[in-house]
Structure formats: structure tokens, C-alpha cells
Design an enzyme around this catalytic site. Structure first.
Site, PDB file in Angstrom:
ATOM      1  N   GLY A  31       0.805  -1.216   0.000  1.00  0.00           N
ATOM      2  CA  GLY A  31       0.000   0.000   0.000  1.00  0.00           C
ATOM      3  C   GLY A  31       0.839   1.267   0.000  1.00  0.00           C
ATOM      4  O   GLY A  31       2.025   1.230  -0.320  1.00  0.00           O
ATOM      5  N   ALA A  32       0.186   2.392   0.371  1.00  0.00           N
ATOM      6  CA  ALA A  32       0.781   3.729   0.211  1.00  0.00           C
ATOM      7  C   ALA A  32       1.274   3.843  -1.232  1.00  0.00           C
ATOM      8  O   ALA A  32       2.438   4.138  -1.503  1.00  0.00           O
ATOM      9  CB  ALA A  32       1.901   3.975   1.224  1.00  0.00           C
ATOM     10  N   LEU A  33       0.333   3.581  -2.123  1.00  0.00           N
ATOM     11  CA  LEU A  33       0.681   3.375  -3.529  1.00  0.00           C
ATOM     12  C   LEU A  33       1.147   4.650  -4.223  1.00  0.00           C
ATOM     13  O   LEU A  33       0.677   5.743  -3.925  1.00  0.00           O
ATOM     14  CB  LEU A  33      -0.524   2.789  -4.278  1.00  0.00           C
ATOM     15  CG  LEU A  33      -1.041   1.458  -3.734  1.00  0.00           C
ATOM     16  CD1 LEU A  33      -2.243   0.986  -4.557  1.00  0.00           C
ATOM     17  CD2 LEU A  33       0.049   0.393  -3.735  1.00  0.00           C
ATOM     18  N   HIS A  37       4.235   1.520  -8.035  1.00  0.00           N
ATOM     19  CA  HIS A  37       3.286   0.407  -7.916  1.00  0.00           C
ATOM     20  C   HIS A  37       2.351   0.372  -9.134  1.00  0.00           C
ATOM     21  O   HIS A  37       2.064  -0.689  -9.682  1.00  0.00           O
ATOM     22  CB  HIS A  37       2.408   0.569  -6.667  1.00  0.00           C
ATOM     23  CG  HIS A  37       3.150   0.570  -5.368  1.00  0.00           C
ATOM     24  ND1 HIS A  37       3.269   1.698  -4.584  1.00  0.00           N
ATOM     25  CD2 HIS A  37       3.797  -0.418  -4.702  1.00  0.00           C
ATOM     26  CE1 HIS A  37       3.953   1.395  -3.489  1.00  0.00           C
ATOM     27  NE2 HIS A  37       4.296   0.128  -3.535  1.00  0.00           N
ATOM     28  N   ASP A 150      13.398  -3.433  -5.697  1.00  0.00           N
ATOM     29  CA  ASP A 150      13.787  -4.451  -4.710  1.00  0.00           C
ATOM     30  C   ASP A 150      14.429  -5.605  -5.485  1.00  0.00           C
ATOM     31  O   ASP A 150      13.854  -6.685  -5.622  1.00  0.00           O
ATOM     32  CB  ASP A 150      12.561  -4.896  -3.925  1.00  0.00           C
ATOM     33  CG  ASP A 150      11.923  -3.727  -3.207  1.00  0.00           C
ATOM     34  OD1 ASP A 150      12.427  -3.347  -2.143  1.00  0.00           O
ATOM     35  OD2 ASP A 150      10.942  -3.162  -3.731  1.00  0.00           O
ATOM     36  N   GLN A 153      14.994  -8.980  -3.917  1.00  0.00           N
ATOM     37  CA  GLN A 153      13.729  -9.639  -3.588  1.00  0.00           C
ATOM     38  C   GLN A 153      13.260 -10.519  -4.752  1.00  0.00           C
ATOM     39  O   GLN A 153      12.705 -11.603  -4.543  1.00  0.00           O
ATOM     40  CB  GLN A 153      12.674  -8.575  -3.263  1.00  0.00           C
ATOM     41  CG  GLN A 153      11.283  -9.124  -3.033  1.00  0.00           C
ATOM     42  CD  GLN A 153      10.343  -8.081  -2.485  1.00  0.00           C
ATOM     43  OE1 GLN A 153      10.245  -7.890  -1.282  1.00  0.00           O
ATOM     44  NE2 GLN A 153       9.644  -7.386  -3.356  1.00  0.00           N
ATOM     45  N   VAL A 176      10.686   2.971 -11.209  1.00  0.00           N
ATOM     46  CA  VAL A 176      10.100   4.273 -11.563  1.00  0.00           C
ATOM     47  C   VAL A 176      10.683   5.322 -10.618  1.00  0.00           C
ATOM     48  O   VAL A 176      10.727   5.114  -9.397  1.00  0.00           O
ATOM     49  CB  VAL A 176       8.554   4.237 -11.457  1.00  0.00           C
ATOM     50  CG1 VAL A 176       7.962   5.622 -11.743  1.00  0.00           C
ATOM     51  CG2 VAL A 176       7.986   3.198 -12.420  1.00  0.00           C
ATOM     52  N   SER A 186       7.284   4.199  -0.892  1.00  0.00           N
ATOM     53  CA  SER A 186       6.258   4.599   0.095  1.00  0.00           C
ATOM     54  C   SER A 186       6.913   5.330   1.256  1.00  0.00           C
ATOM     55  O   SER A 186       6.280   6.156   1.915  1.00  0.00           O
ATOM     56  CB  SER A 186       5.531   3.363   0.615  1.00  0.00           C
ATOM     57  OG  SER A 186       4.990   2.636  -0.458  1.00  0.00           O
ATOM     58  N   ARG A 187       8.175   5.021   1.532  1.00  0.00           N
ATOM     59  CA  ARG A 187       8.857   5.626   2.677  1.00  0.00           C
ATOM     60  C   ARG A 187       9.297   7.073   2.399  1.00  0.00           C
ATOM     61  O   ARG A 187       9.687   7.776   3.325  1.00  0.00           O
ATOM     62  CB  ARG A 187      10.070   4.798   3.093  1.00  0.00           C
ATOM     63  CG  ARG A 187       9.706   3.449   3.710  1.00  0.00           C
ATOM     64  CD  ARG A 187      10.942   2.725   4.223  1.00  0.00           C
ATOM     65  NE  ARG A 187      10.608   1.508   4.943  1.00  0.00           N
ATOM     66  CZ  ARG A 187      10.471   0.302   4.388  1.00  0.00           C
ATOM     67  NH1 ARG A 187      10.627   0.162   3.084  1.00  0.00           N
ATOM     68  NH2 ARG A 187      10.166  -0.752   5.116  1.00  0.00           N
TER      69      ARG A 187
HETATM   70  P1  AMP Z   1       6.053  -2.407  -1.578  1.00  0.00           P
HETATM   71  O1  AMP Z   1       4.677  -1.877  -1.429  1.00  0.00           O
HETATM   72  O2  AMP Z   1       7.119  -1.437  -1.232  1.00  0.00           O
HETATM   73  O3  AMP Z   1       6.228  -3.763  -0.956  1.00  0.00           O
HETATM   74  O4  AMP Z   1       6.253  -2.643  -3.142  1.00  0.00           O
HETATM   75  C1  AMP Z   1       5.372  -3.470  -3.859  1.00  0.00           C
HETATM   76  C2  AMP Z   1       5.972  -3.752  -5.204  1.00  0.00           C
HETATM   77  O5  AMP Z   1       6.160  -2.517  -5.909  1.00  0.00           O
HETATM   78  C3  AMP Z   1       7.358  -4.400  -5.096  1.00  0.00           C
HETATM   79  O6  AMP Z   1       7.472  -5.391  -6.105  1.00  0.00           O
HETATM   80  C4  AMP Z   1       8.283  -3.246  -5.351  1.00  0.00           C
HETATM   81  O7  AMP Z   1       9.532  -3.631  -5.889  1.00  0.00           O
HETATM   82  C5  AMP Z   1       7.493  -2.421  -6.345  1.00  0.00           C
HETATM   83  N1  AMP Z   1       7.950  -1.032  -6.346  1.00  0.00           N
HETATM   84  C6  AMP Z   1       8.031  -0.199  -5.285  1.00  0.00           C
HETATM   85  N2  AMP Z   1       8.561   0.982  -5.655  1.00  0.00           N
HETATM   86  C7  AMP Z   1       8.833   0.885  -6.976  1.00  0.00           C
HETATM   87  C8  AMP Z   1       9.403   1.771  -7.950  1.00  0.00           C
HETATM   88  N3  AMP Z   1       9.816   3.006  -7.625  1.00  0.00           N
HETATM   89  N4  AMP Z   1       9.532   1.332  -9.208  1.00  0.00           N
HETATM   90  C9  AMP Z   1       9.123   0.065  -9.564  1.00  0.00           C
HETATM   91  N5  AMP Z   1       8.578  -0.802  -8.699  1.00  0.00           N
HETATM   92  C10 AMP Z   1       8.430  -0.406  -7.427  1.00  0.00           C
END
Ligand code: AMP
Length: 284
Positions: A31-33, A37, A150, A153, A176, A186-187
């Protein structure tokens, strides 16, 4: 878009789609999209009949209680963004729904999960494997989408898929960034104005390091990146490692088996930011 909070309702909707032989794309998120995302959701929308986005702040992957507590939660805004992006199902369960009893599973993720994030955040990748394996079992996706932000991951998820025998495609999606180069996260909302001003340096220095890789050895470059960033106000490098992009093991020369990737985490004040960059592959 349906907002679903229970596993039973989710499974019912998935069963109906599978009965009709529809393809299913899953995008797991906390979340905190933001647009990072949404880029995953856009890709899933193009490639699948049914798009499921999970929004769940998974407690078992947090090794730091304060990080879990301060993790931003923006349910309503997330639902609006997903509706606009054309998701079919937003799966937003409670912690009790996902973990009716403690998940004691230990995944044997091997060396990919032992370095970098795995070394700095004990238990983190096991927690990721717990939640993602549950989501795969509920949703039974044709494809699942993960961001290269990530980077490690993705390697860990692929290992978990191979261990558990899931039959699906893992789709990795490019990072992105904001207009100034900072990887969206999100942080980022937790950065102070001062921190936000200096945080783009992370990508700037990594991008410059790609040019410098022409003339510097791996150990020299590693040192240069860490020193340059640590000289910036508010930034403190936690680790910077140049690794083989498939095995995630640190490399000491540019002619590693697979393309080298530079993976970094930097504290900007008390906010932990993560980023990475690929280096040219000089394998003979
Ligand atoms: P999170 O909500 O941080 O767990 O991220 C969910 C998914 O979105 C994960 O697969 C992340 O790698 C991806 N994600 C988060 N930020 C970005 C970004 N800036 N660019 C591409 N993918 C992202």
C-alpha cells in the site's frame, strides 16, 4: 473494482475466473501506492484478464518494530488509484485473516537470501516468502509482478517459487523514479524537507558510478560510491555491494558470470532508502 477483505471471497472470485480459463495477474504491495506500484498494475492490466492487487503491510517481514509502526497507510487513496488503473480486485485483508495462527514456516532460500538485505534484515526474506507464498496459493496467478527497485527480492521470490513448485511467471518491472532521479518509495513521505533535498544524490552517484566503472576496479568503485555519498549531508550508506545479478553474490571484478548490479541502502535521516543500478557486463 471489488474490495475484498477475506480469503474465502478472494478464492471464490479467483475460482470463477479459473473456471472461465481467464489469466490472472497478481501485484503484491504494502500500500501507500505511488506511480512505481501503478506501473506494475499497468503491466499486469495489459497482460492478463483479471488483475488482483494485494495491499497488506506484512508484519512478518519487518525486523524493526518502529518501521512497521510508522509504515504509511493510505487505504482510501490506494483504492482510488487502483480503480483508475483498472484493477479488478483489491485484496486488503487484516493481519488476523492472513495469520490466524503464527506462520512458523522457515524457507530454505539459500545464498541469494543471505547477503545484503538478508544480512542486514534478519528474517526479512523469510517473511516475504511467507506472505508471497500465501498470496500465490490464494490467487493462483498466471503472472506475478515485482519491481526491480527491490532487486534482490526478485531473486528470492524466484527461489521460493522453485522450492514450492508454483507454476507461474515472475515478471520484473523497471524502477520508476521521480523527475530528480529519486526512486519512488512509500517511505519517501517520511523524509524531512532537508532529507528530500539530498536523497536524489543516491541515484546521481550510482549513475555516475556506471561511467566510472570504465576506469575503476570493483573495490575502487565501491569505495568511491560509499565515500561520495557519506560526504553528503543527511546521508549515511548502510551497505553498497556490487553483486552478480542472478546469484546476488558479491563480485570483485567486472567480468563476473552474469551482469553486475550495484545494490545500495542509505539512511537519509532515519528513513532507510534502497536503490540499485546495473553495470556494463564485461564478460570475455
Ligand atoms: P512495496 O509496497 O514497497 O512492498 O512494493 C510493492 C511492489 O512494488 C514491489 O514489487 C516493489 O519492488 C514495487 N515497487 C516499489 N517501488 C517501486 C518503484 N519506484 N519502481 C518500480 N517498482 C516499485
Amino acid at each position: 473494482m471489488k474490495i475484498v477483505r477475506t480469503i474465502s471471497e478472494l478464492k471464490k472470485l479467483v475460482d470463477e475466473s479459473l473456471d472461465k480459463k481467464l489469466s490472472i495477474g497478481l501485484v503484491p504491495t504494502m500500500g501507500a501506492l505511488h506511480s512505481g506500484h501503478i506501473s506494475l498494475v499497468d503491466k499486469a492490466r495489459k497482460e492478463n484478464d483479471l488483475v488482483v492487487v494485494s495491499v497488506f503491510v506484512n508484519p512478518t517481514q519487518f525486523n524493526n518494530a518502529a518501521d512497521l509502526q510508522t509504515y504509511p497507510r493510505t487505504e482510501e487513496a490506494d483504492a482510488k488509484l487502483l480503480e483508475i488503473a483498472g484493477a479488478d480486485i483489491m485484496f486488503m485483508p487484516s493481519v488476523e485473516e492472513i495469520y490466524p495462527e503464527p506462520d512458523t514456516r522457515q524457507f530454505d532460500l539459500g545464498p541469494v537470501a543471505e547477503v545484503m538485505e538478508g544480512a542486514m534484515r534478519p528474517g526479512h526474506f523469510n517473511g516475504v516468502a511467507q506472505i508471497v507464498s500465501k498470496l500465490f496459493a490464494f490467487v493462483r496467478p498466471t503472472r506475478a509482478y515485482f519491481g526491480e527497485k527491490d532487486f534482490q527480492q526478485i531473486a528470492v521470490i524466484k527461489k521460493m517459487v522453485s522450492l514450492e513448485g508454483f507454476d507461474l511467471e515472475i515478471v520484473s518491472c523497471p524502477i520508476v523514479r521521480d523527475t530528480d532521479g529519486l526512486a519512488l518509495s512509500s517511505r519517501n513521505v517520511r523524509l524531512t524537507p532537508e532529507g528530500r533535498k539530498h536523497a536524489p544524490k543516491i541515484h546521481e552517484v550510482l549513475a555516475e558510478s556506471v561511467l566510472k566503472s570504465e576506469e575503476m576496479s570493483v573495490p575502487e568503485l565501491r569505495k568511491w560510491v560509499v565515500e561520495t555519498l557519506n560526504n553528503e549531508p543527511t546521508l549515511k550508506v548502510e551497505y553498497f555491494e556490487i553483486a552478480d545479478s542472478l546469484t546476488m553474490q558479491p563480485v570483485n571484478s567486472w567480468n563476473s558470470e552474469n551482469q553486475p548490479v550495484g545494490c545500495i541502502t542509505v539512511f537519509c535521516g532515519d528513513v532507510r532508502l534502497i536503490d540499485n543500478i546495473l553495470y556494463p557486463h564485461k564478460k570475455a
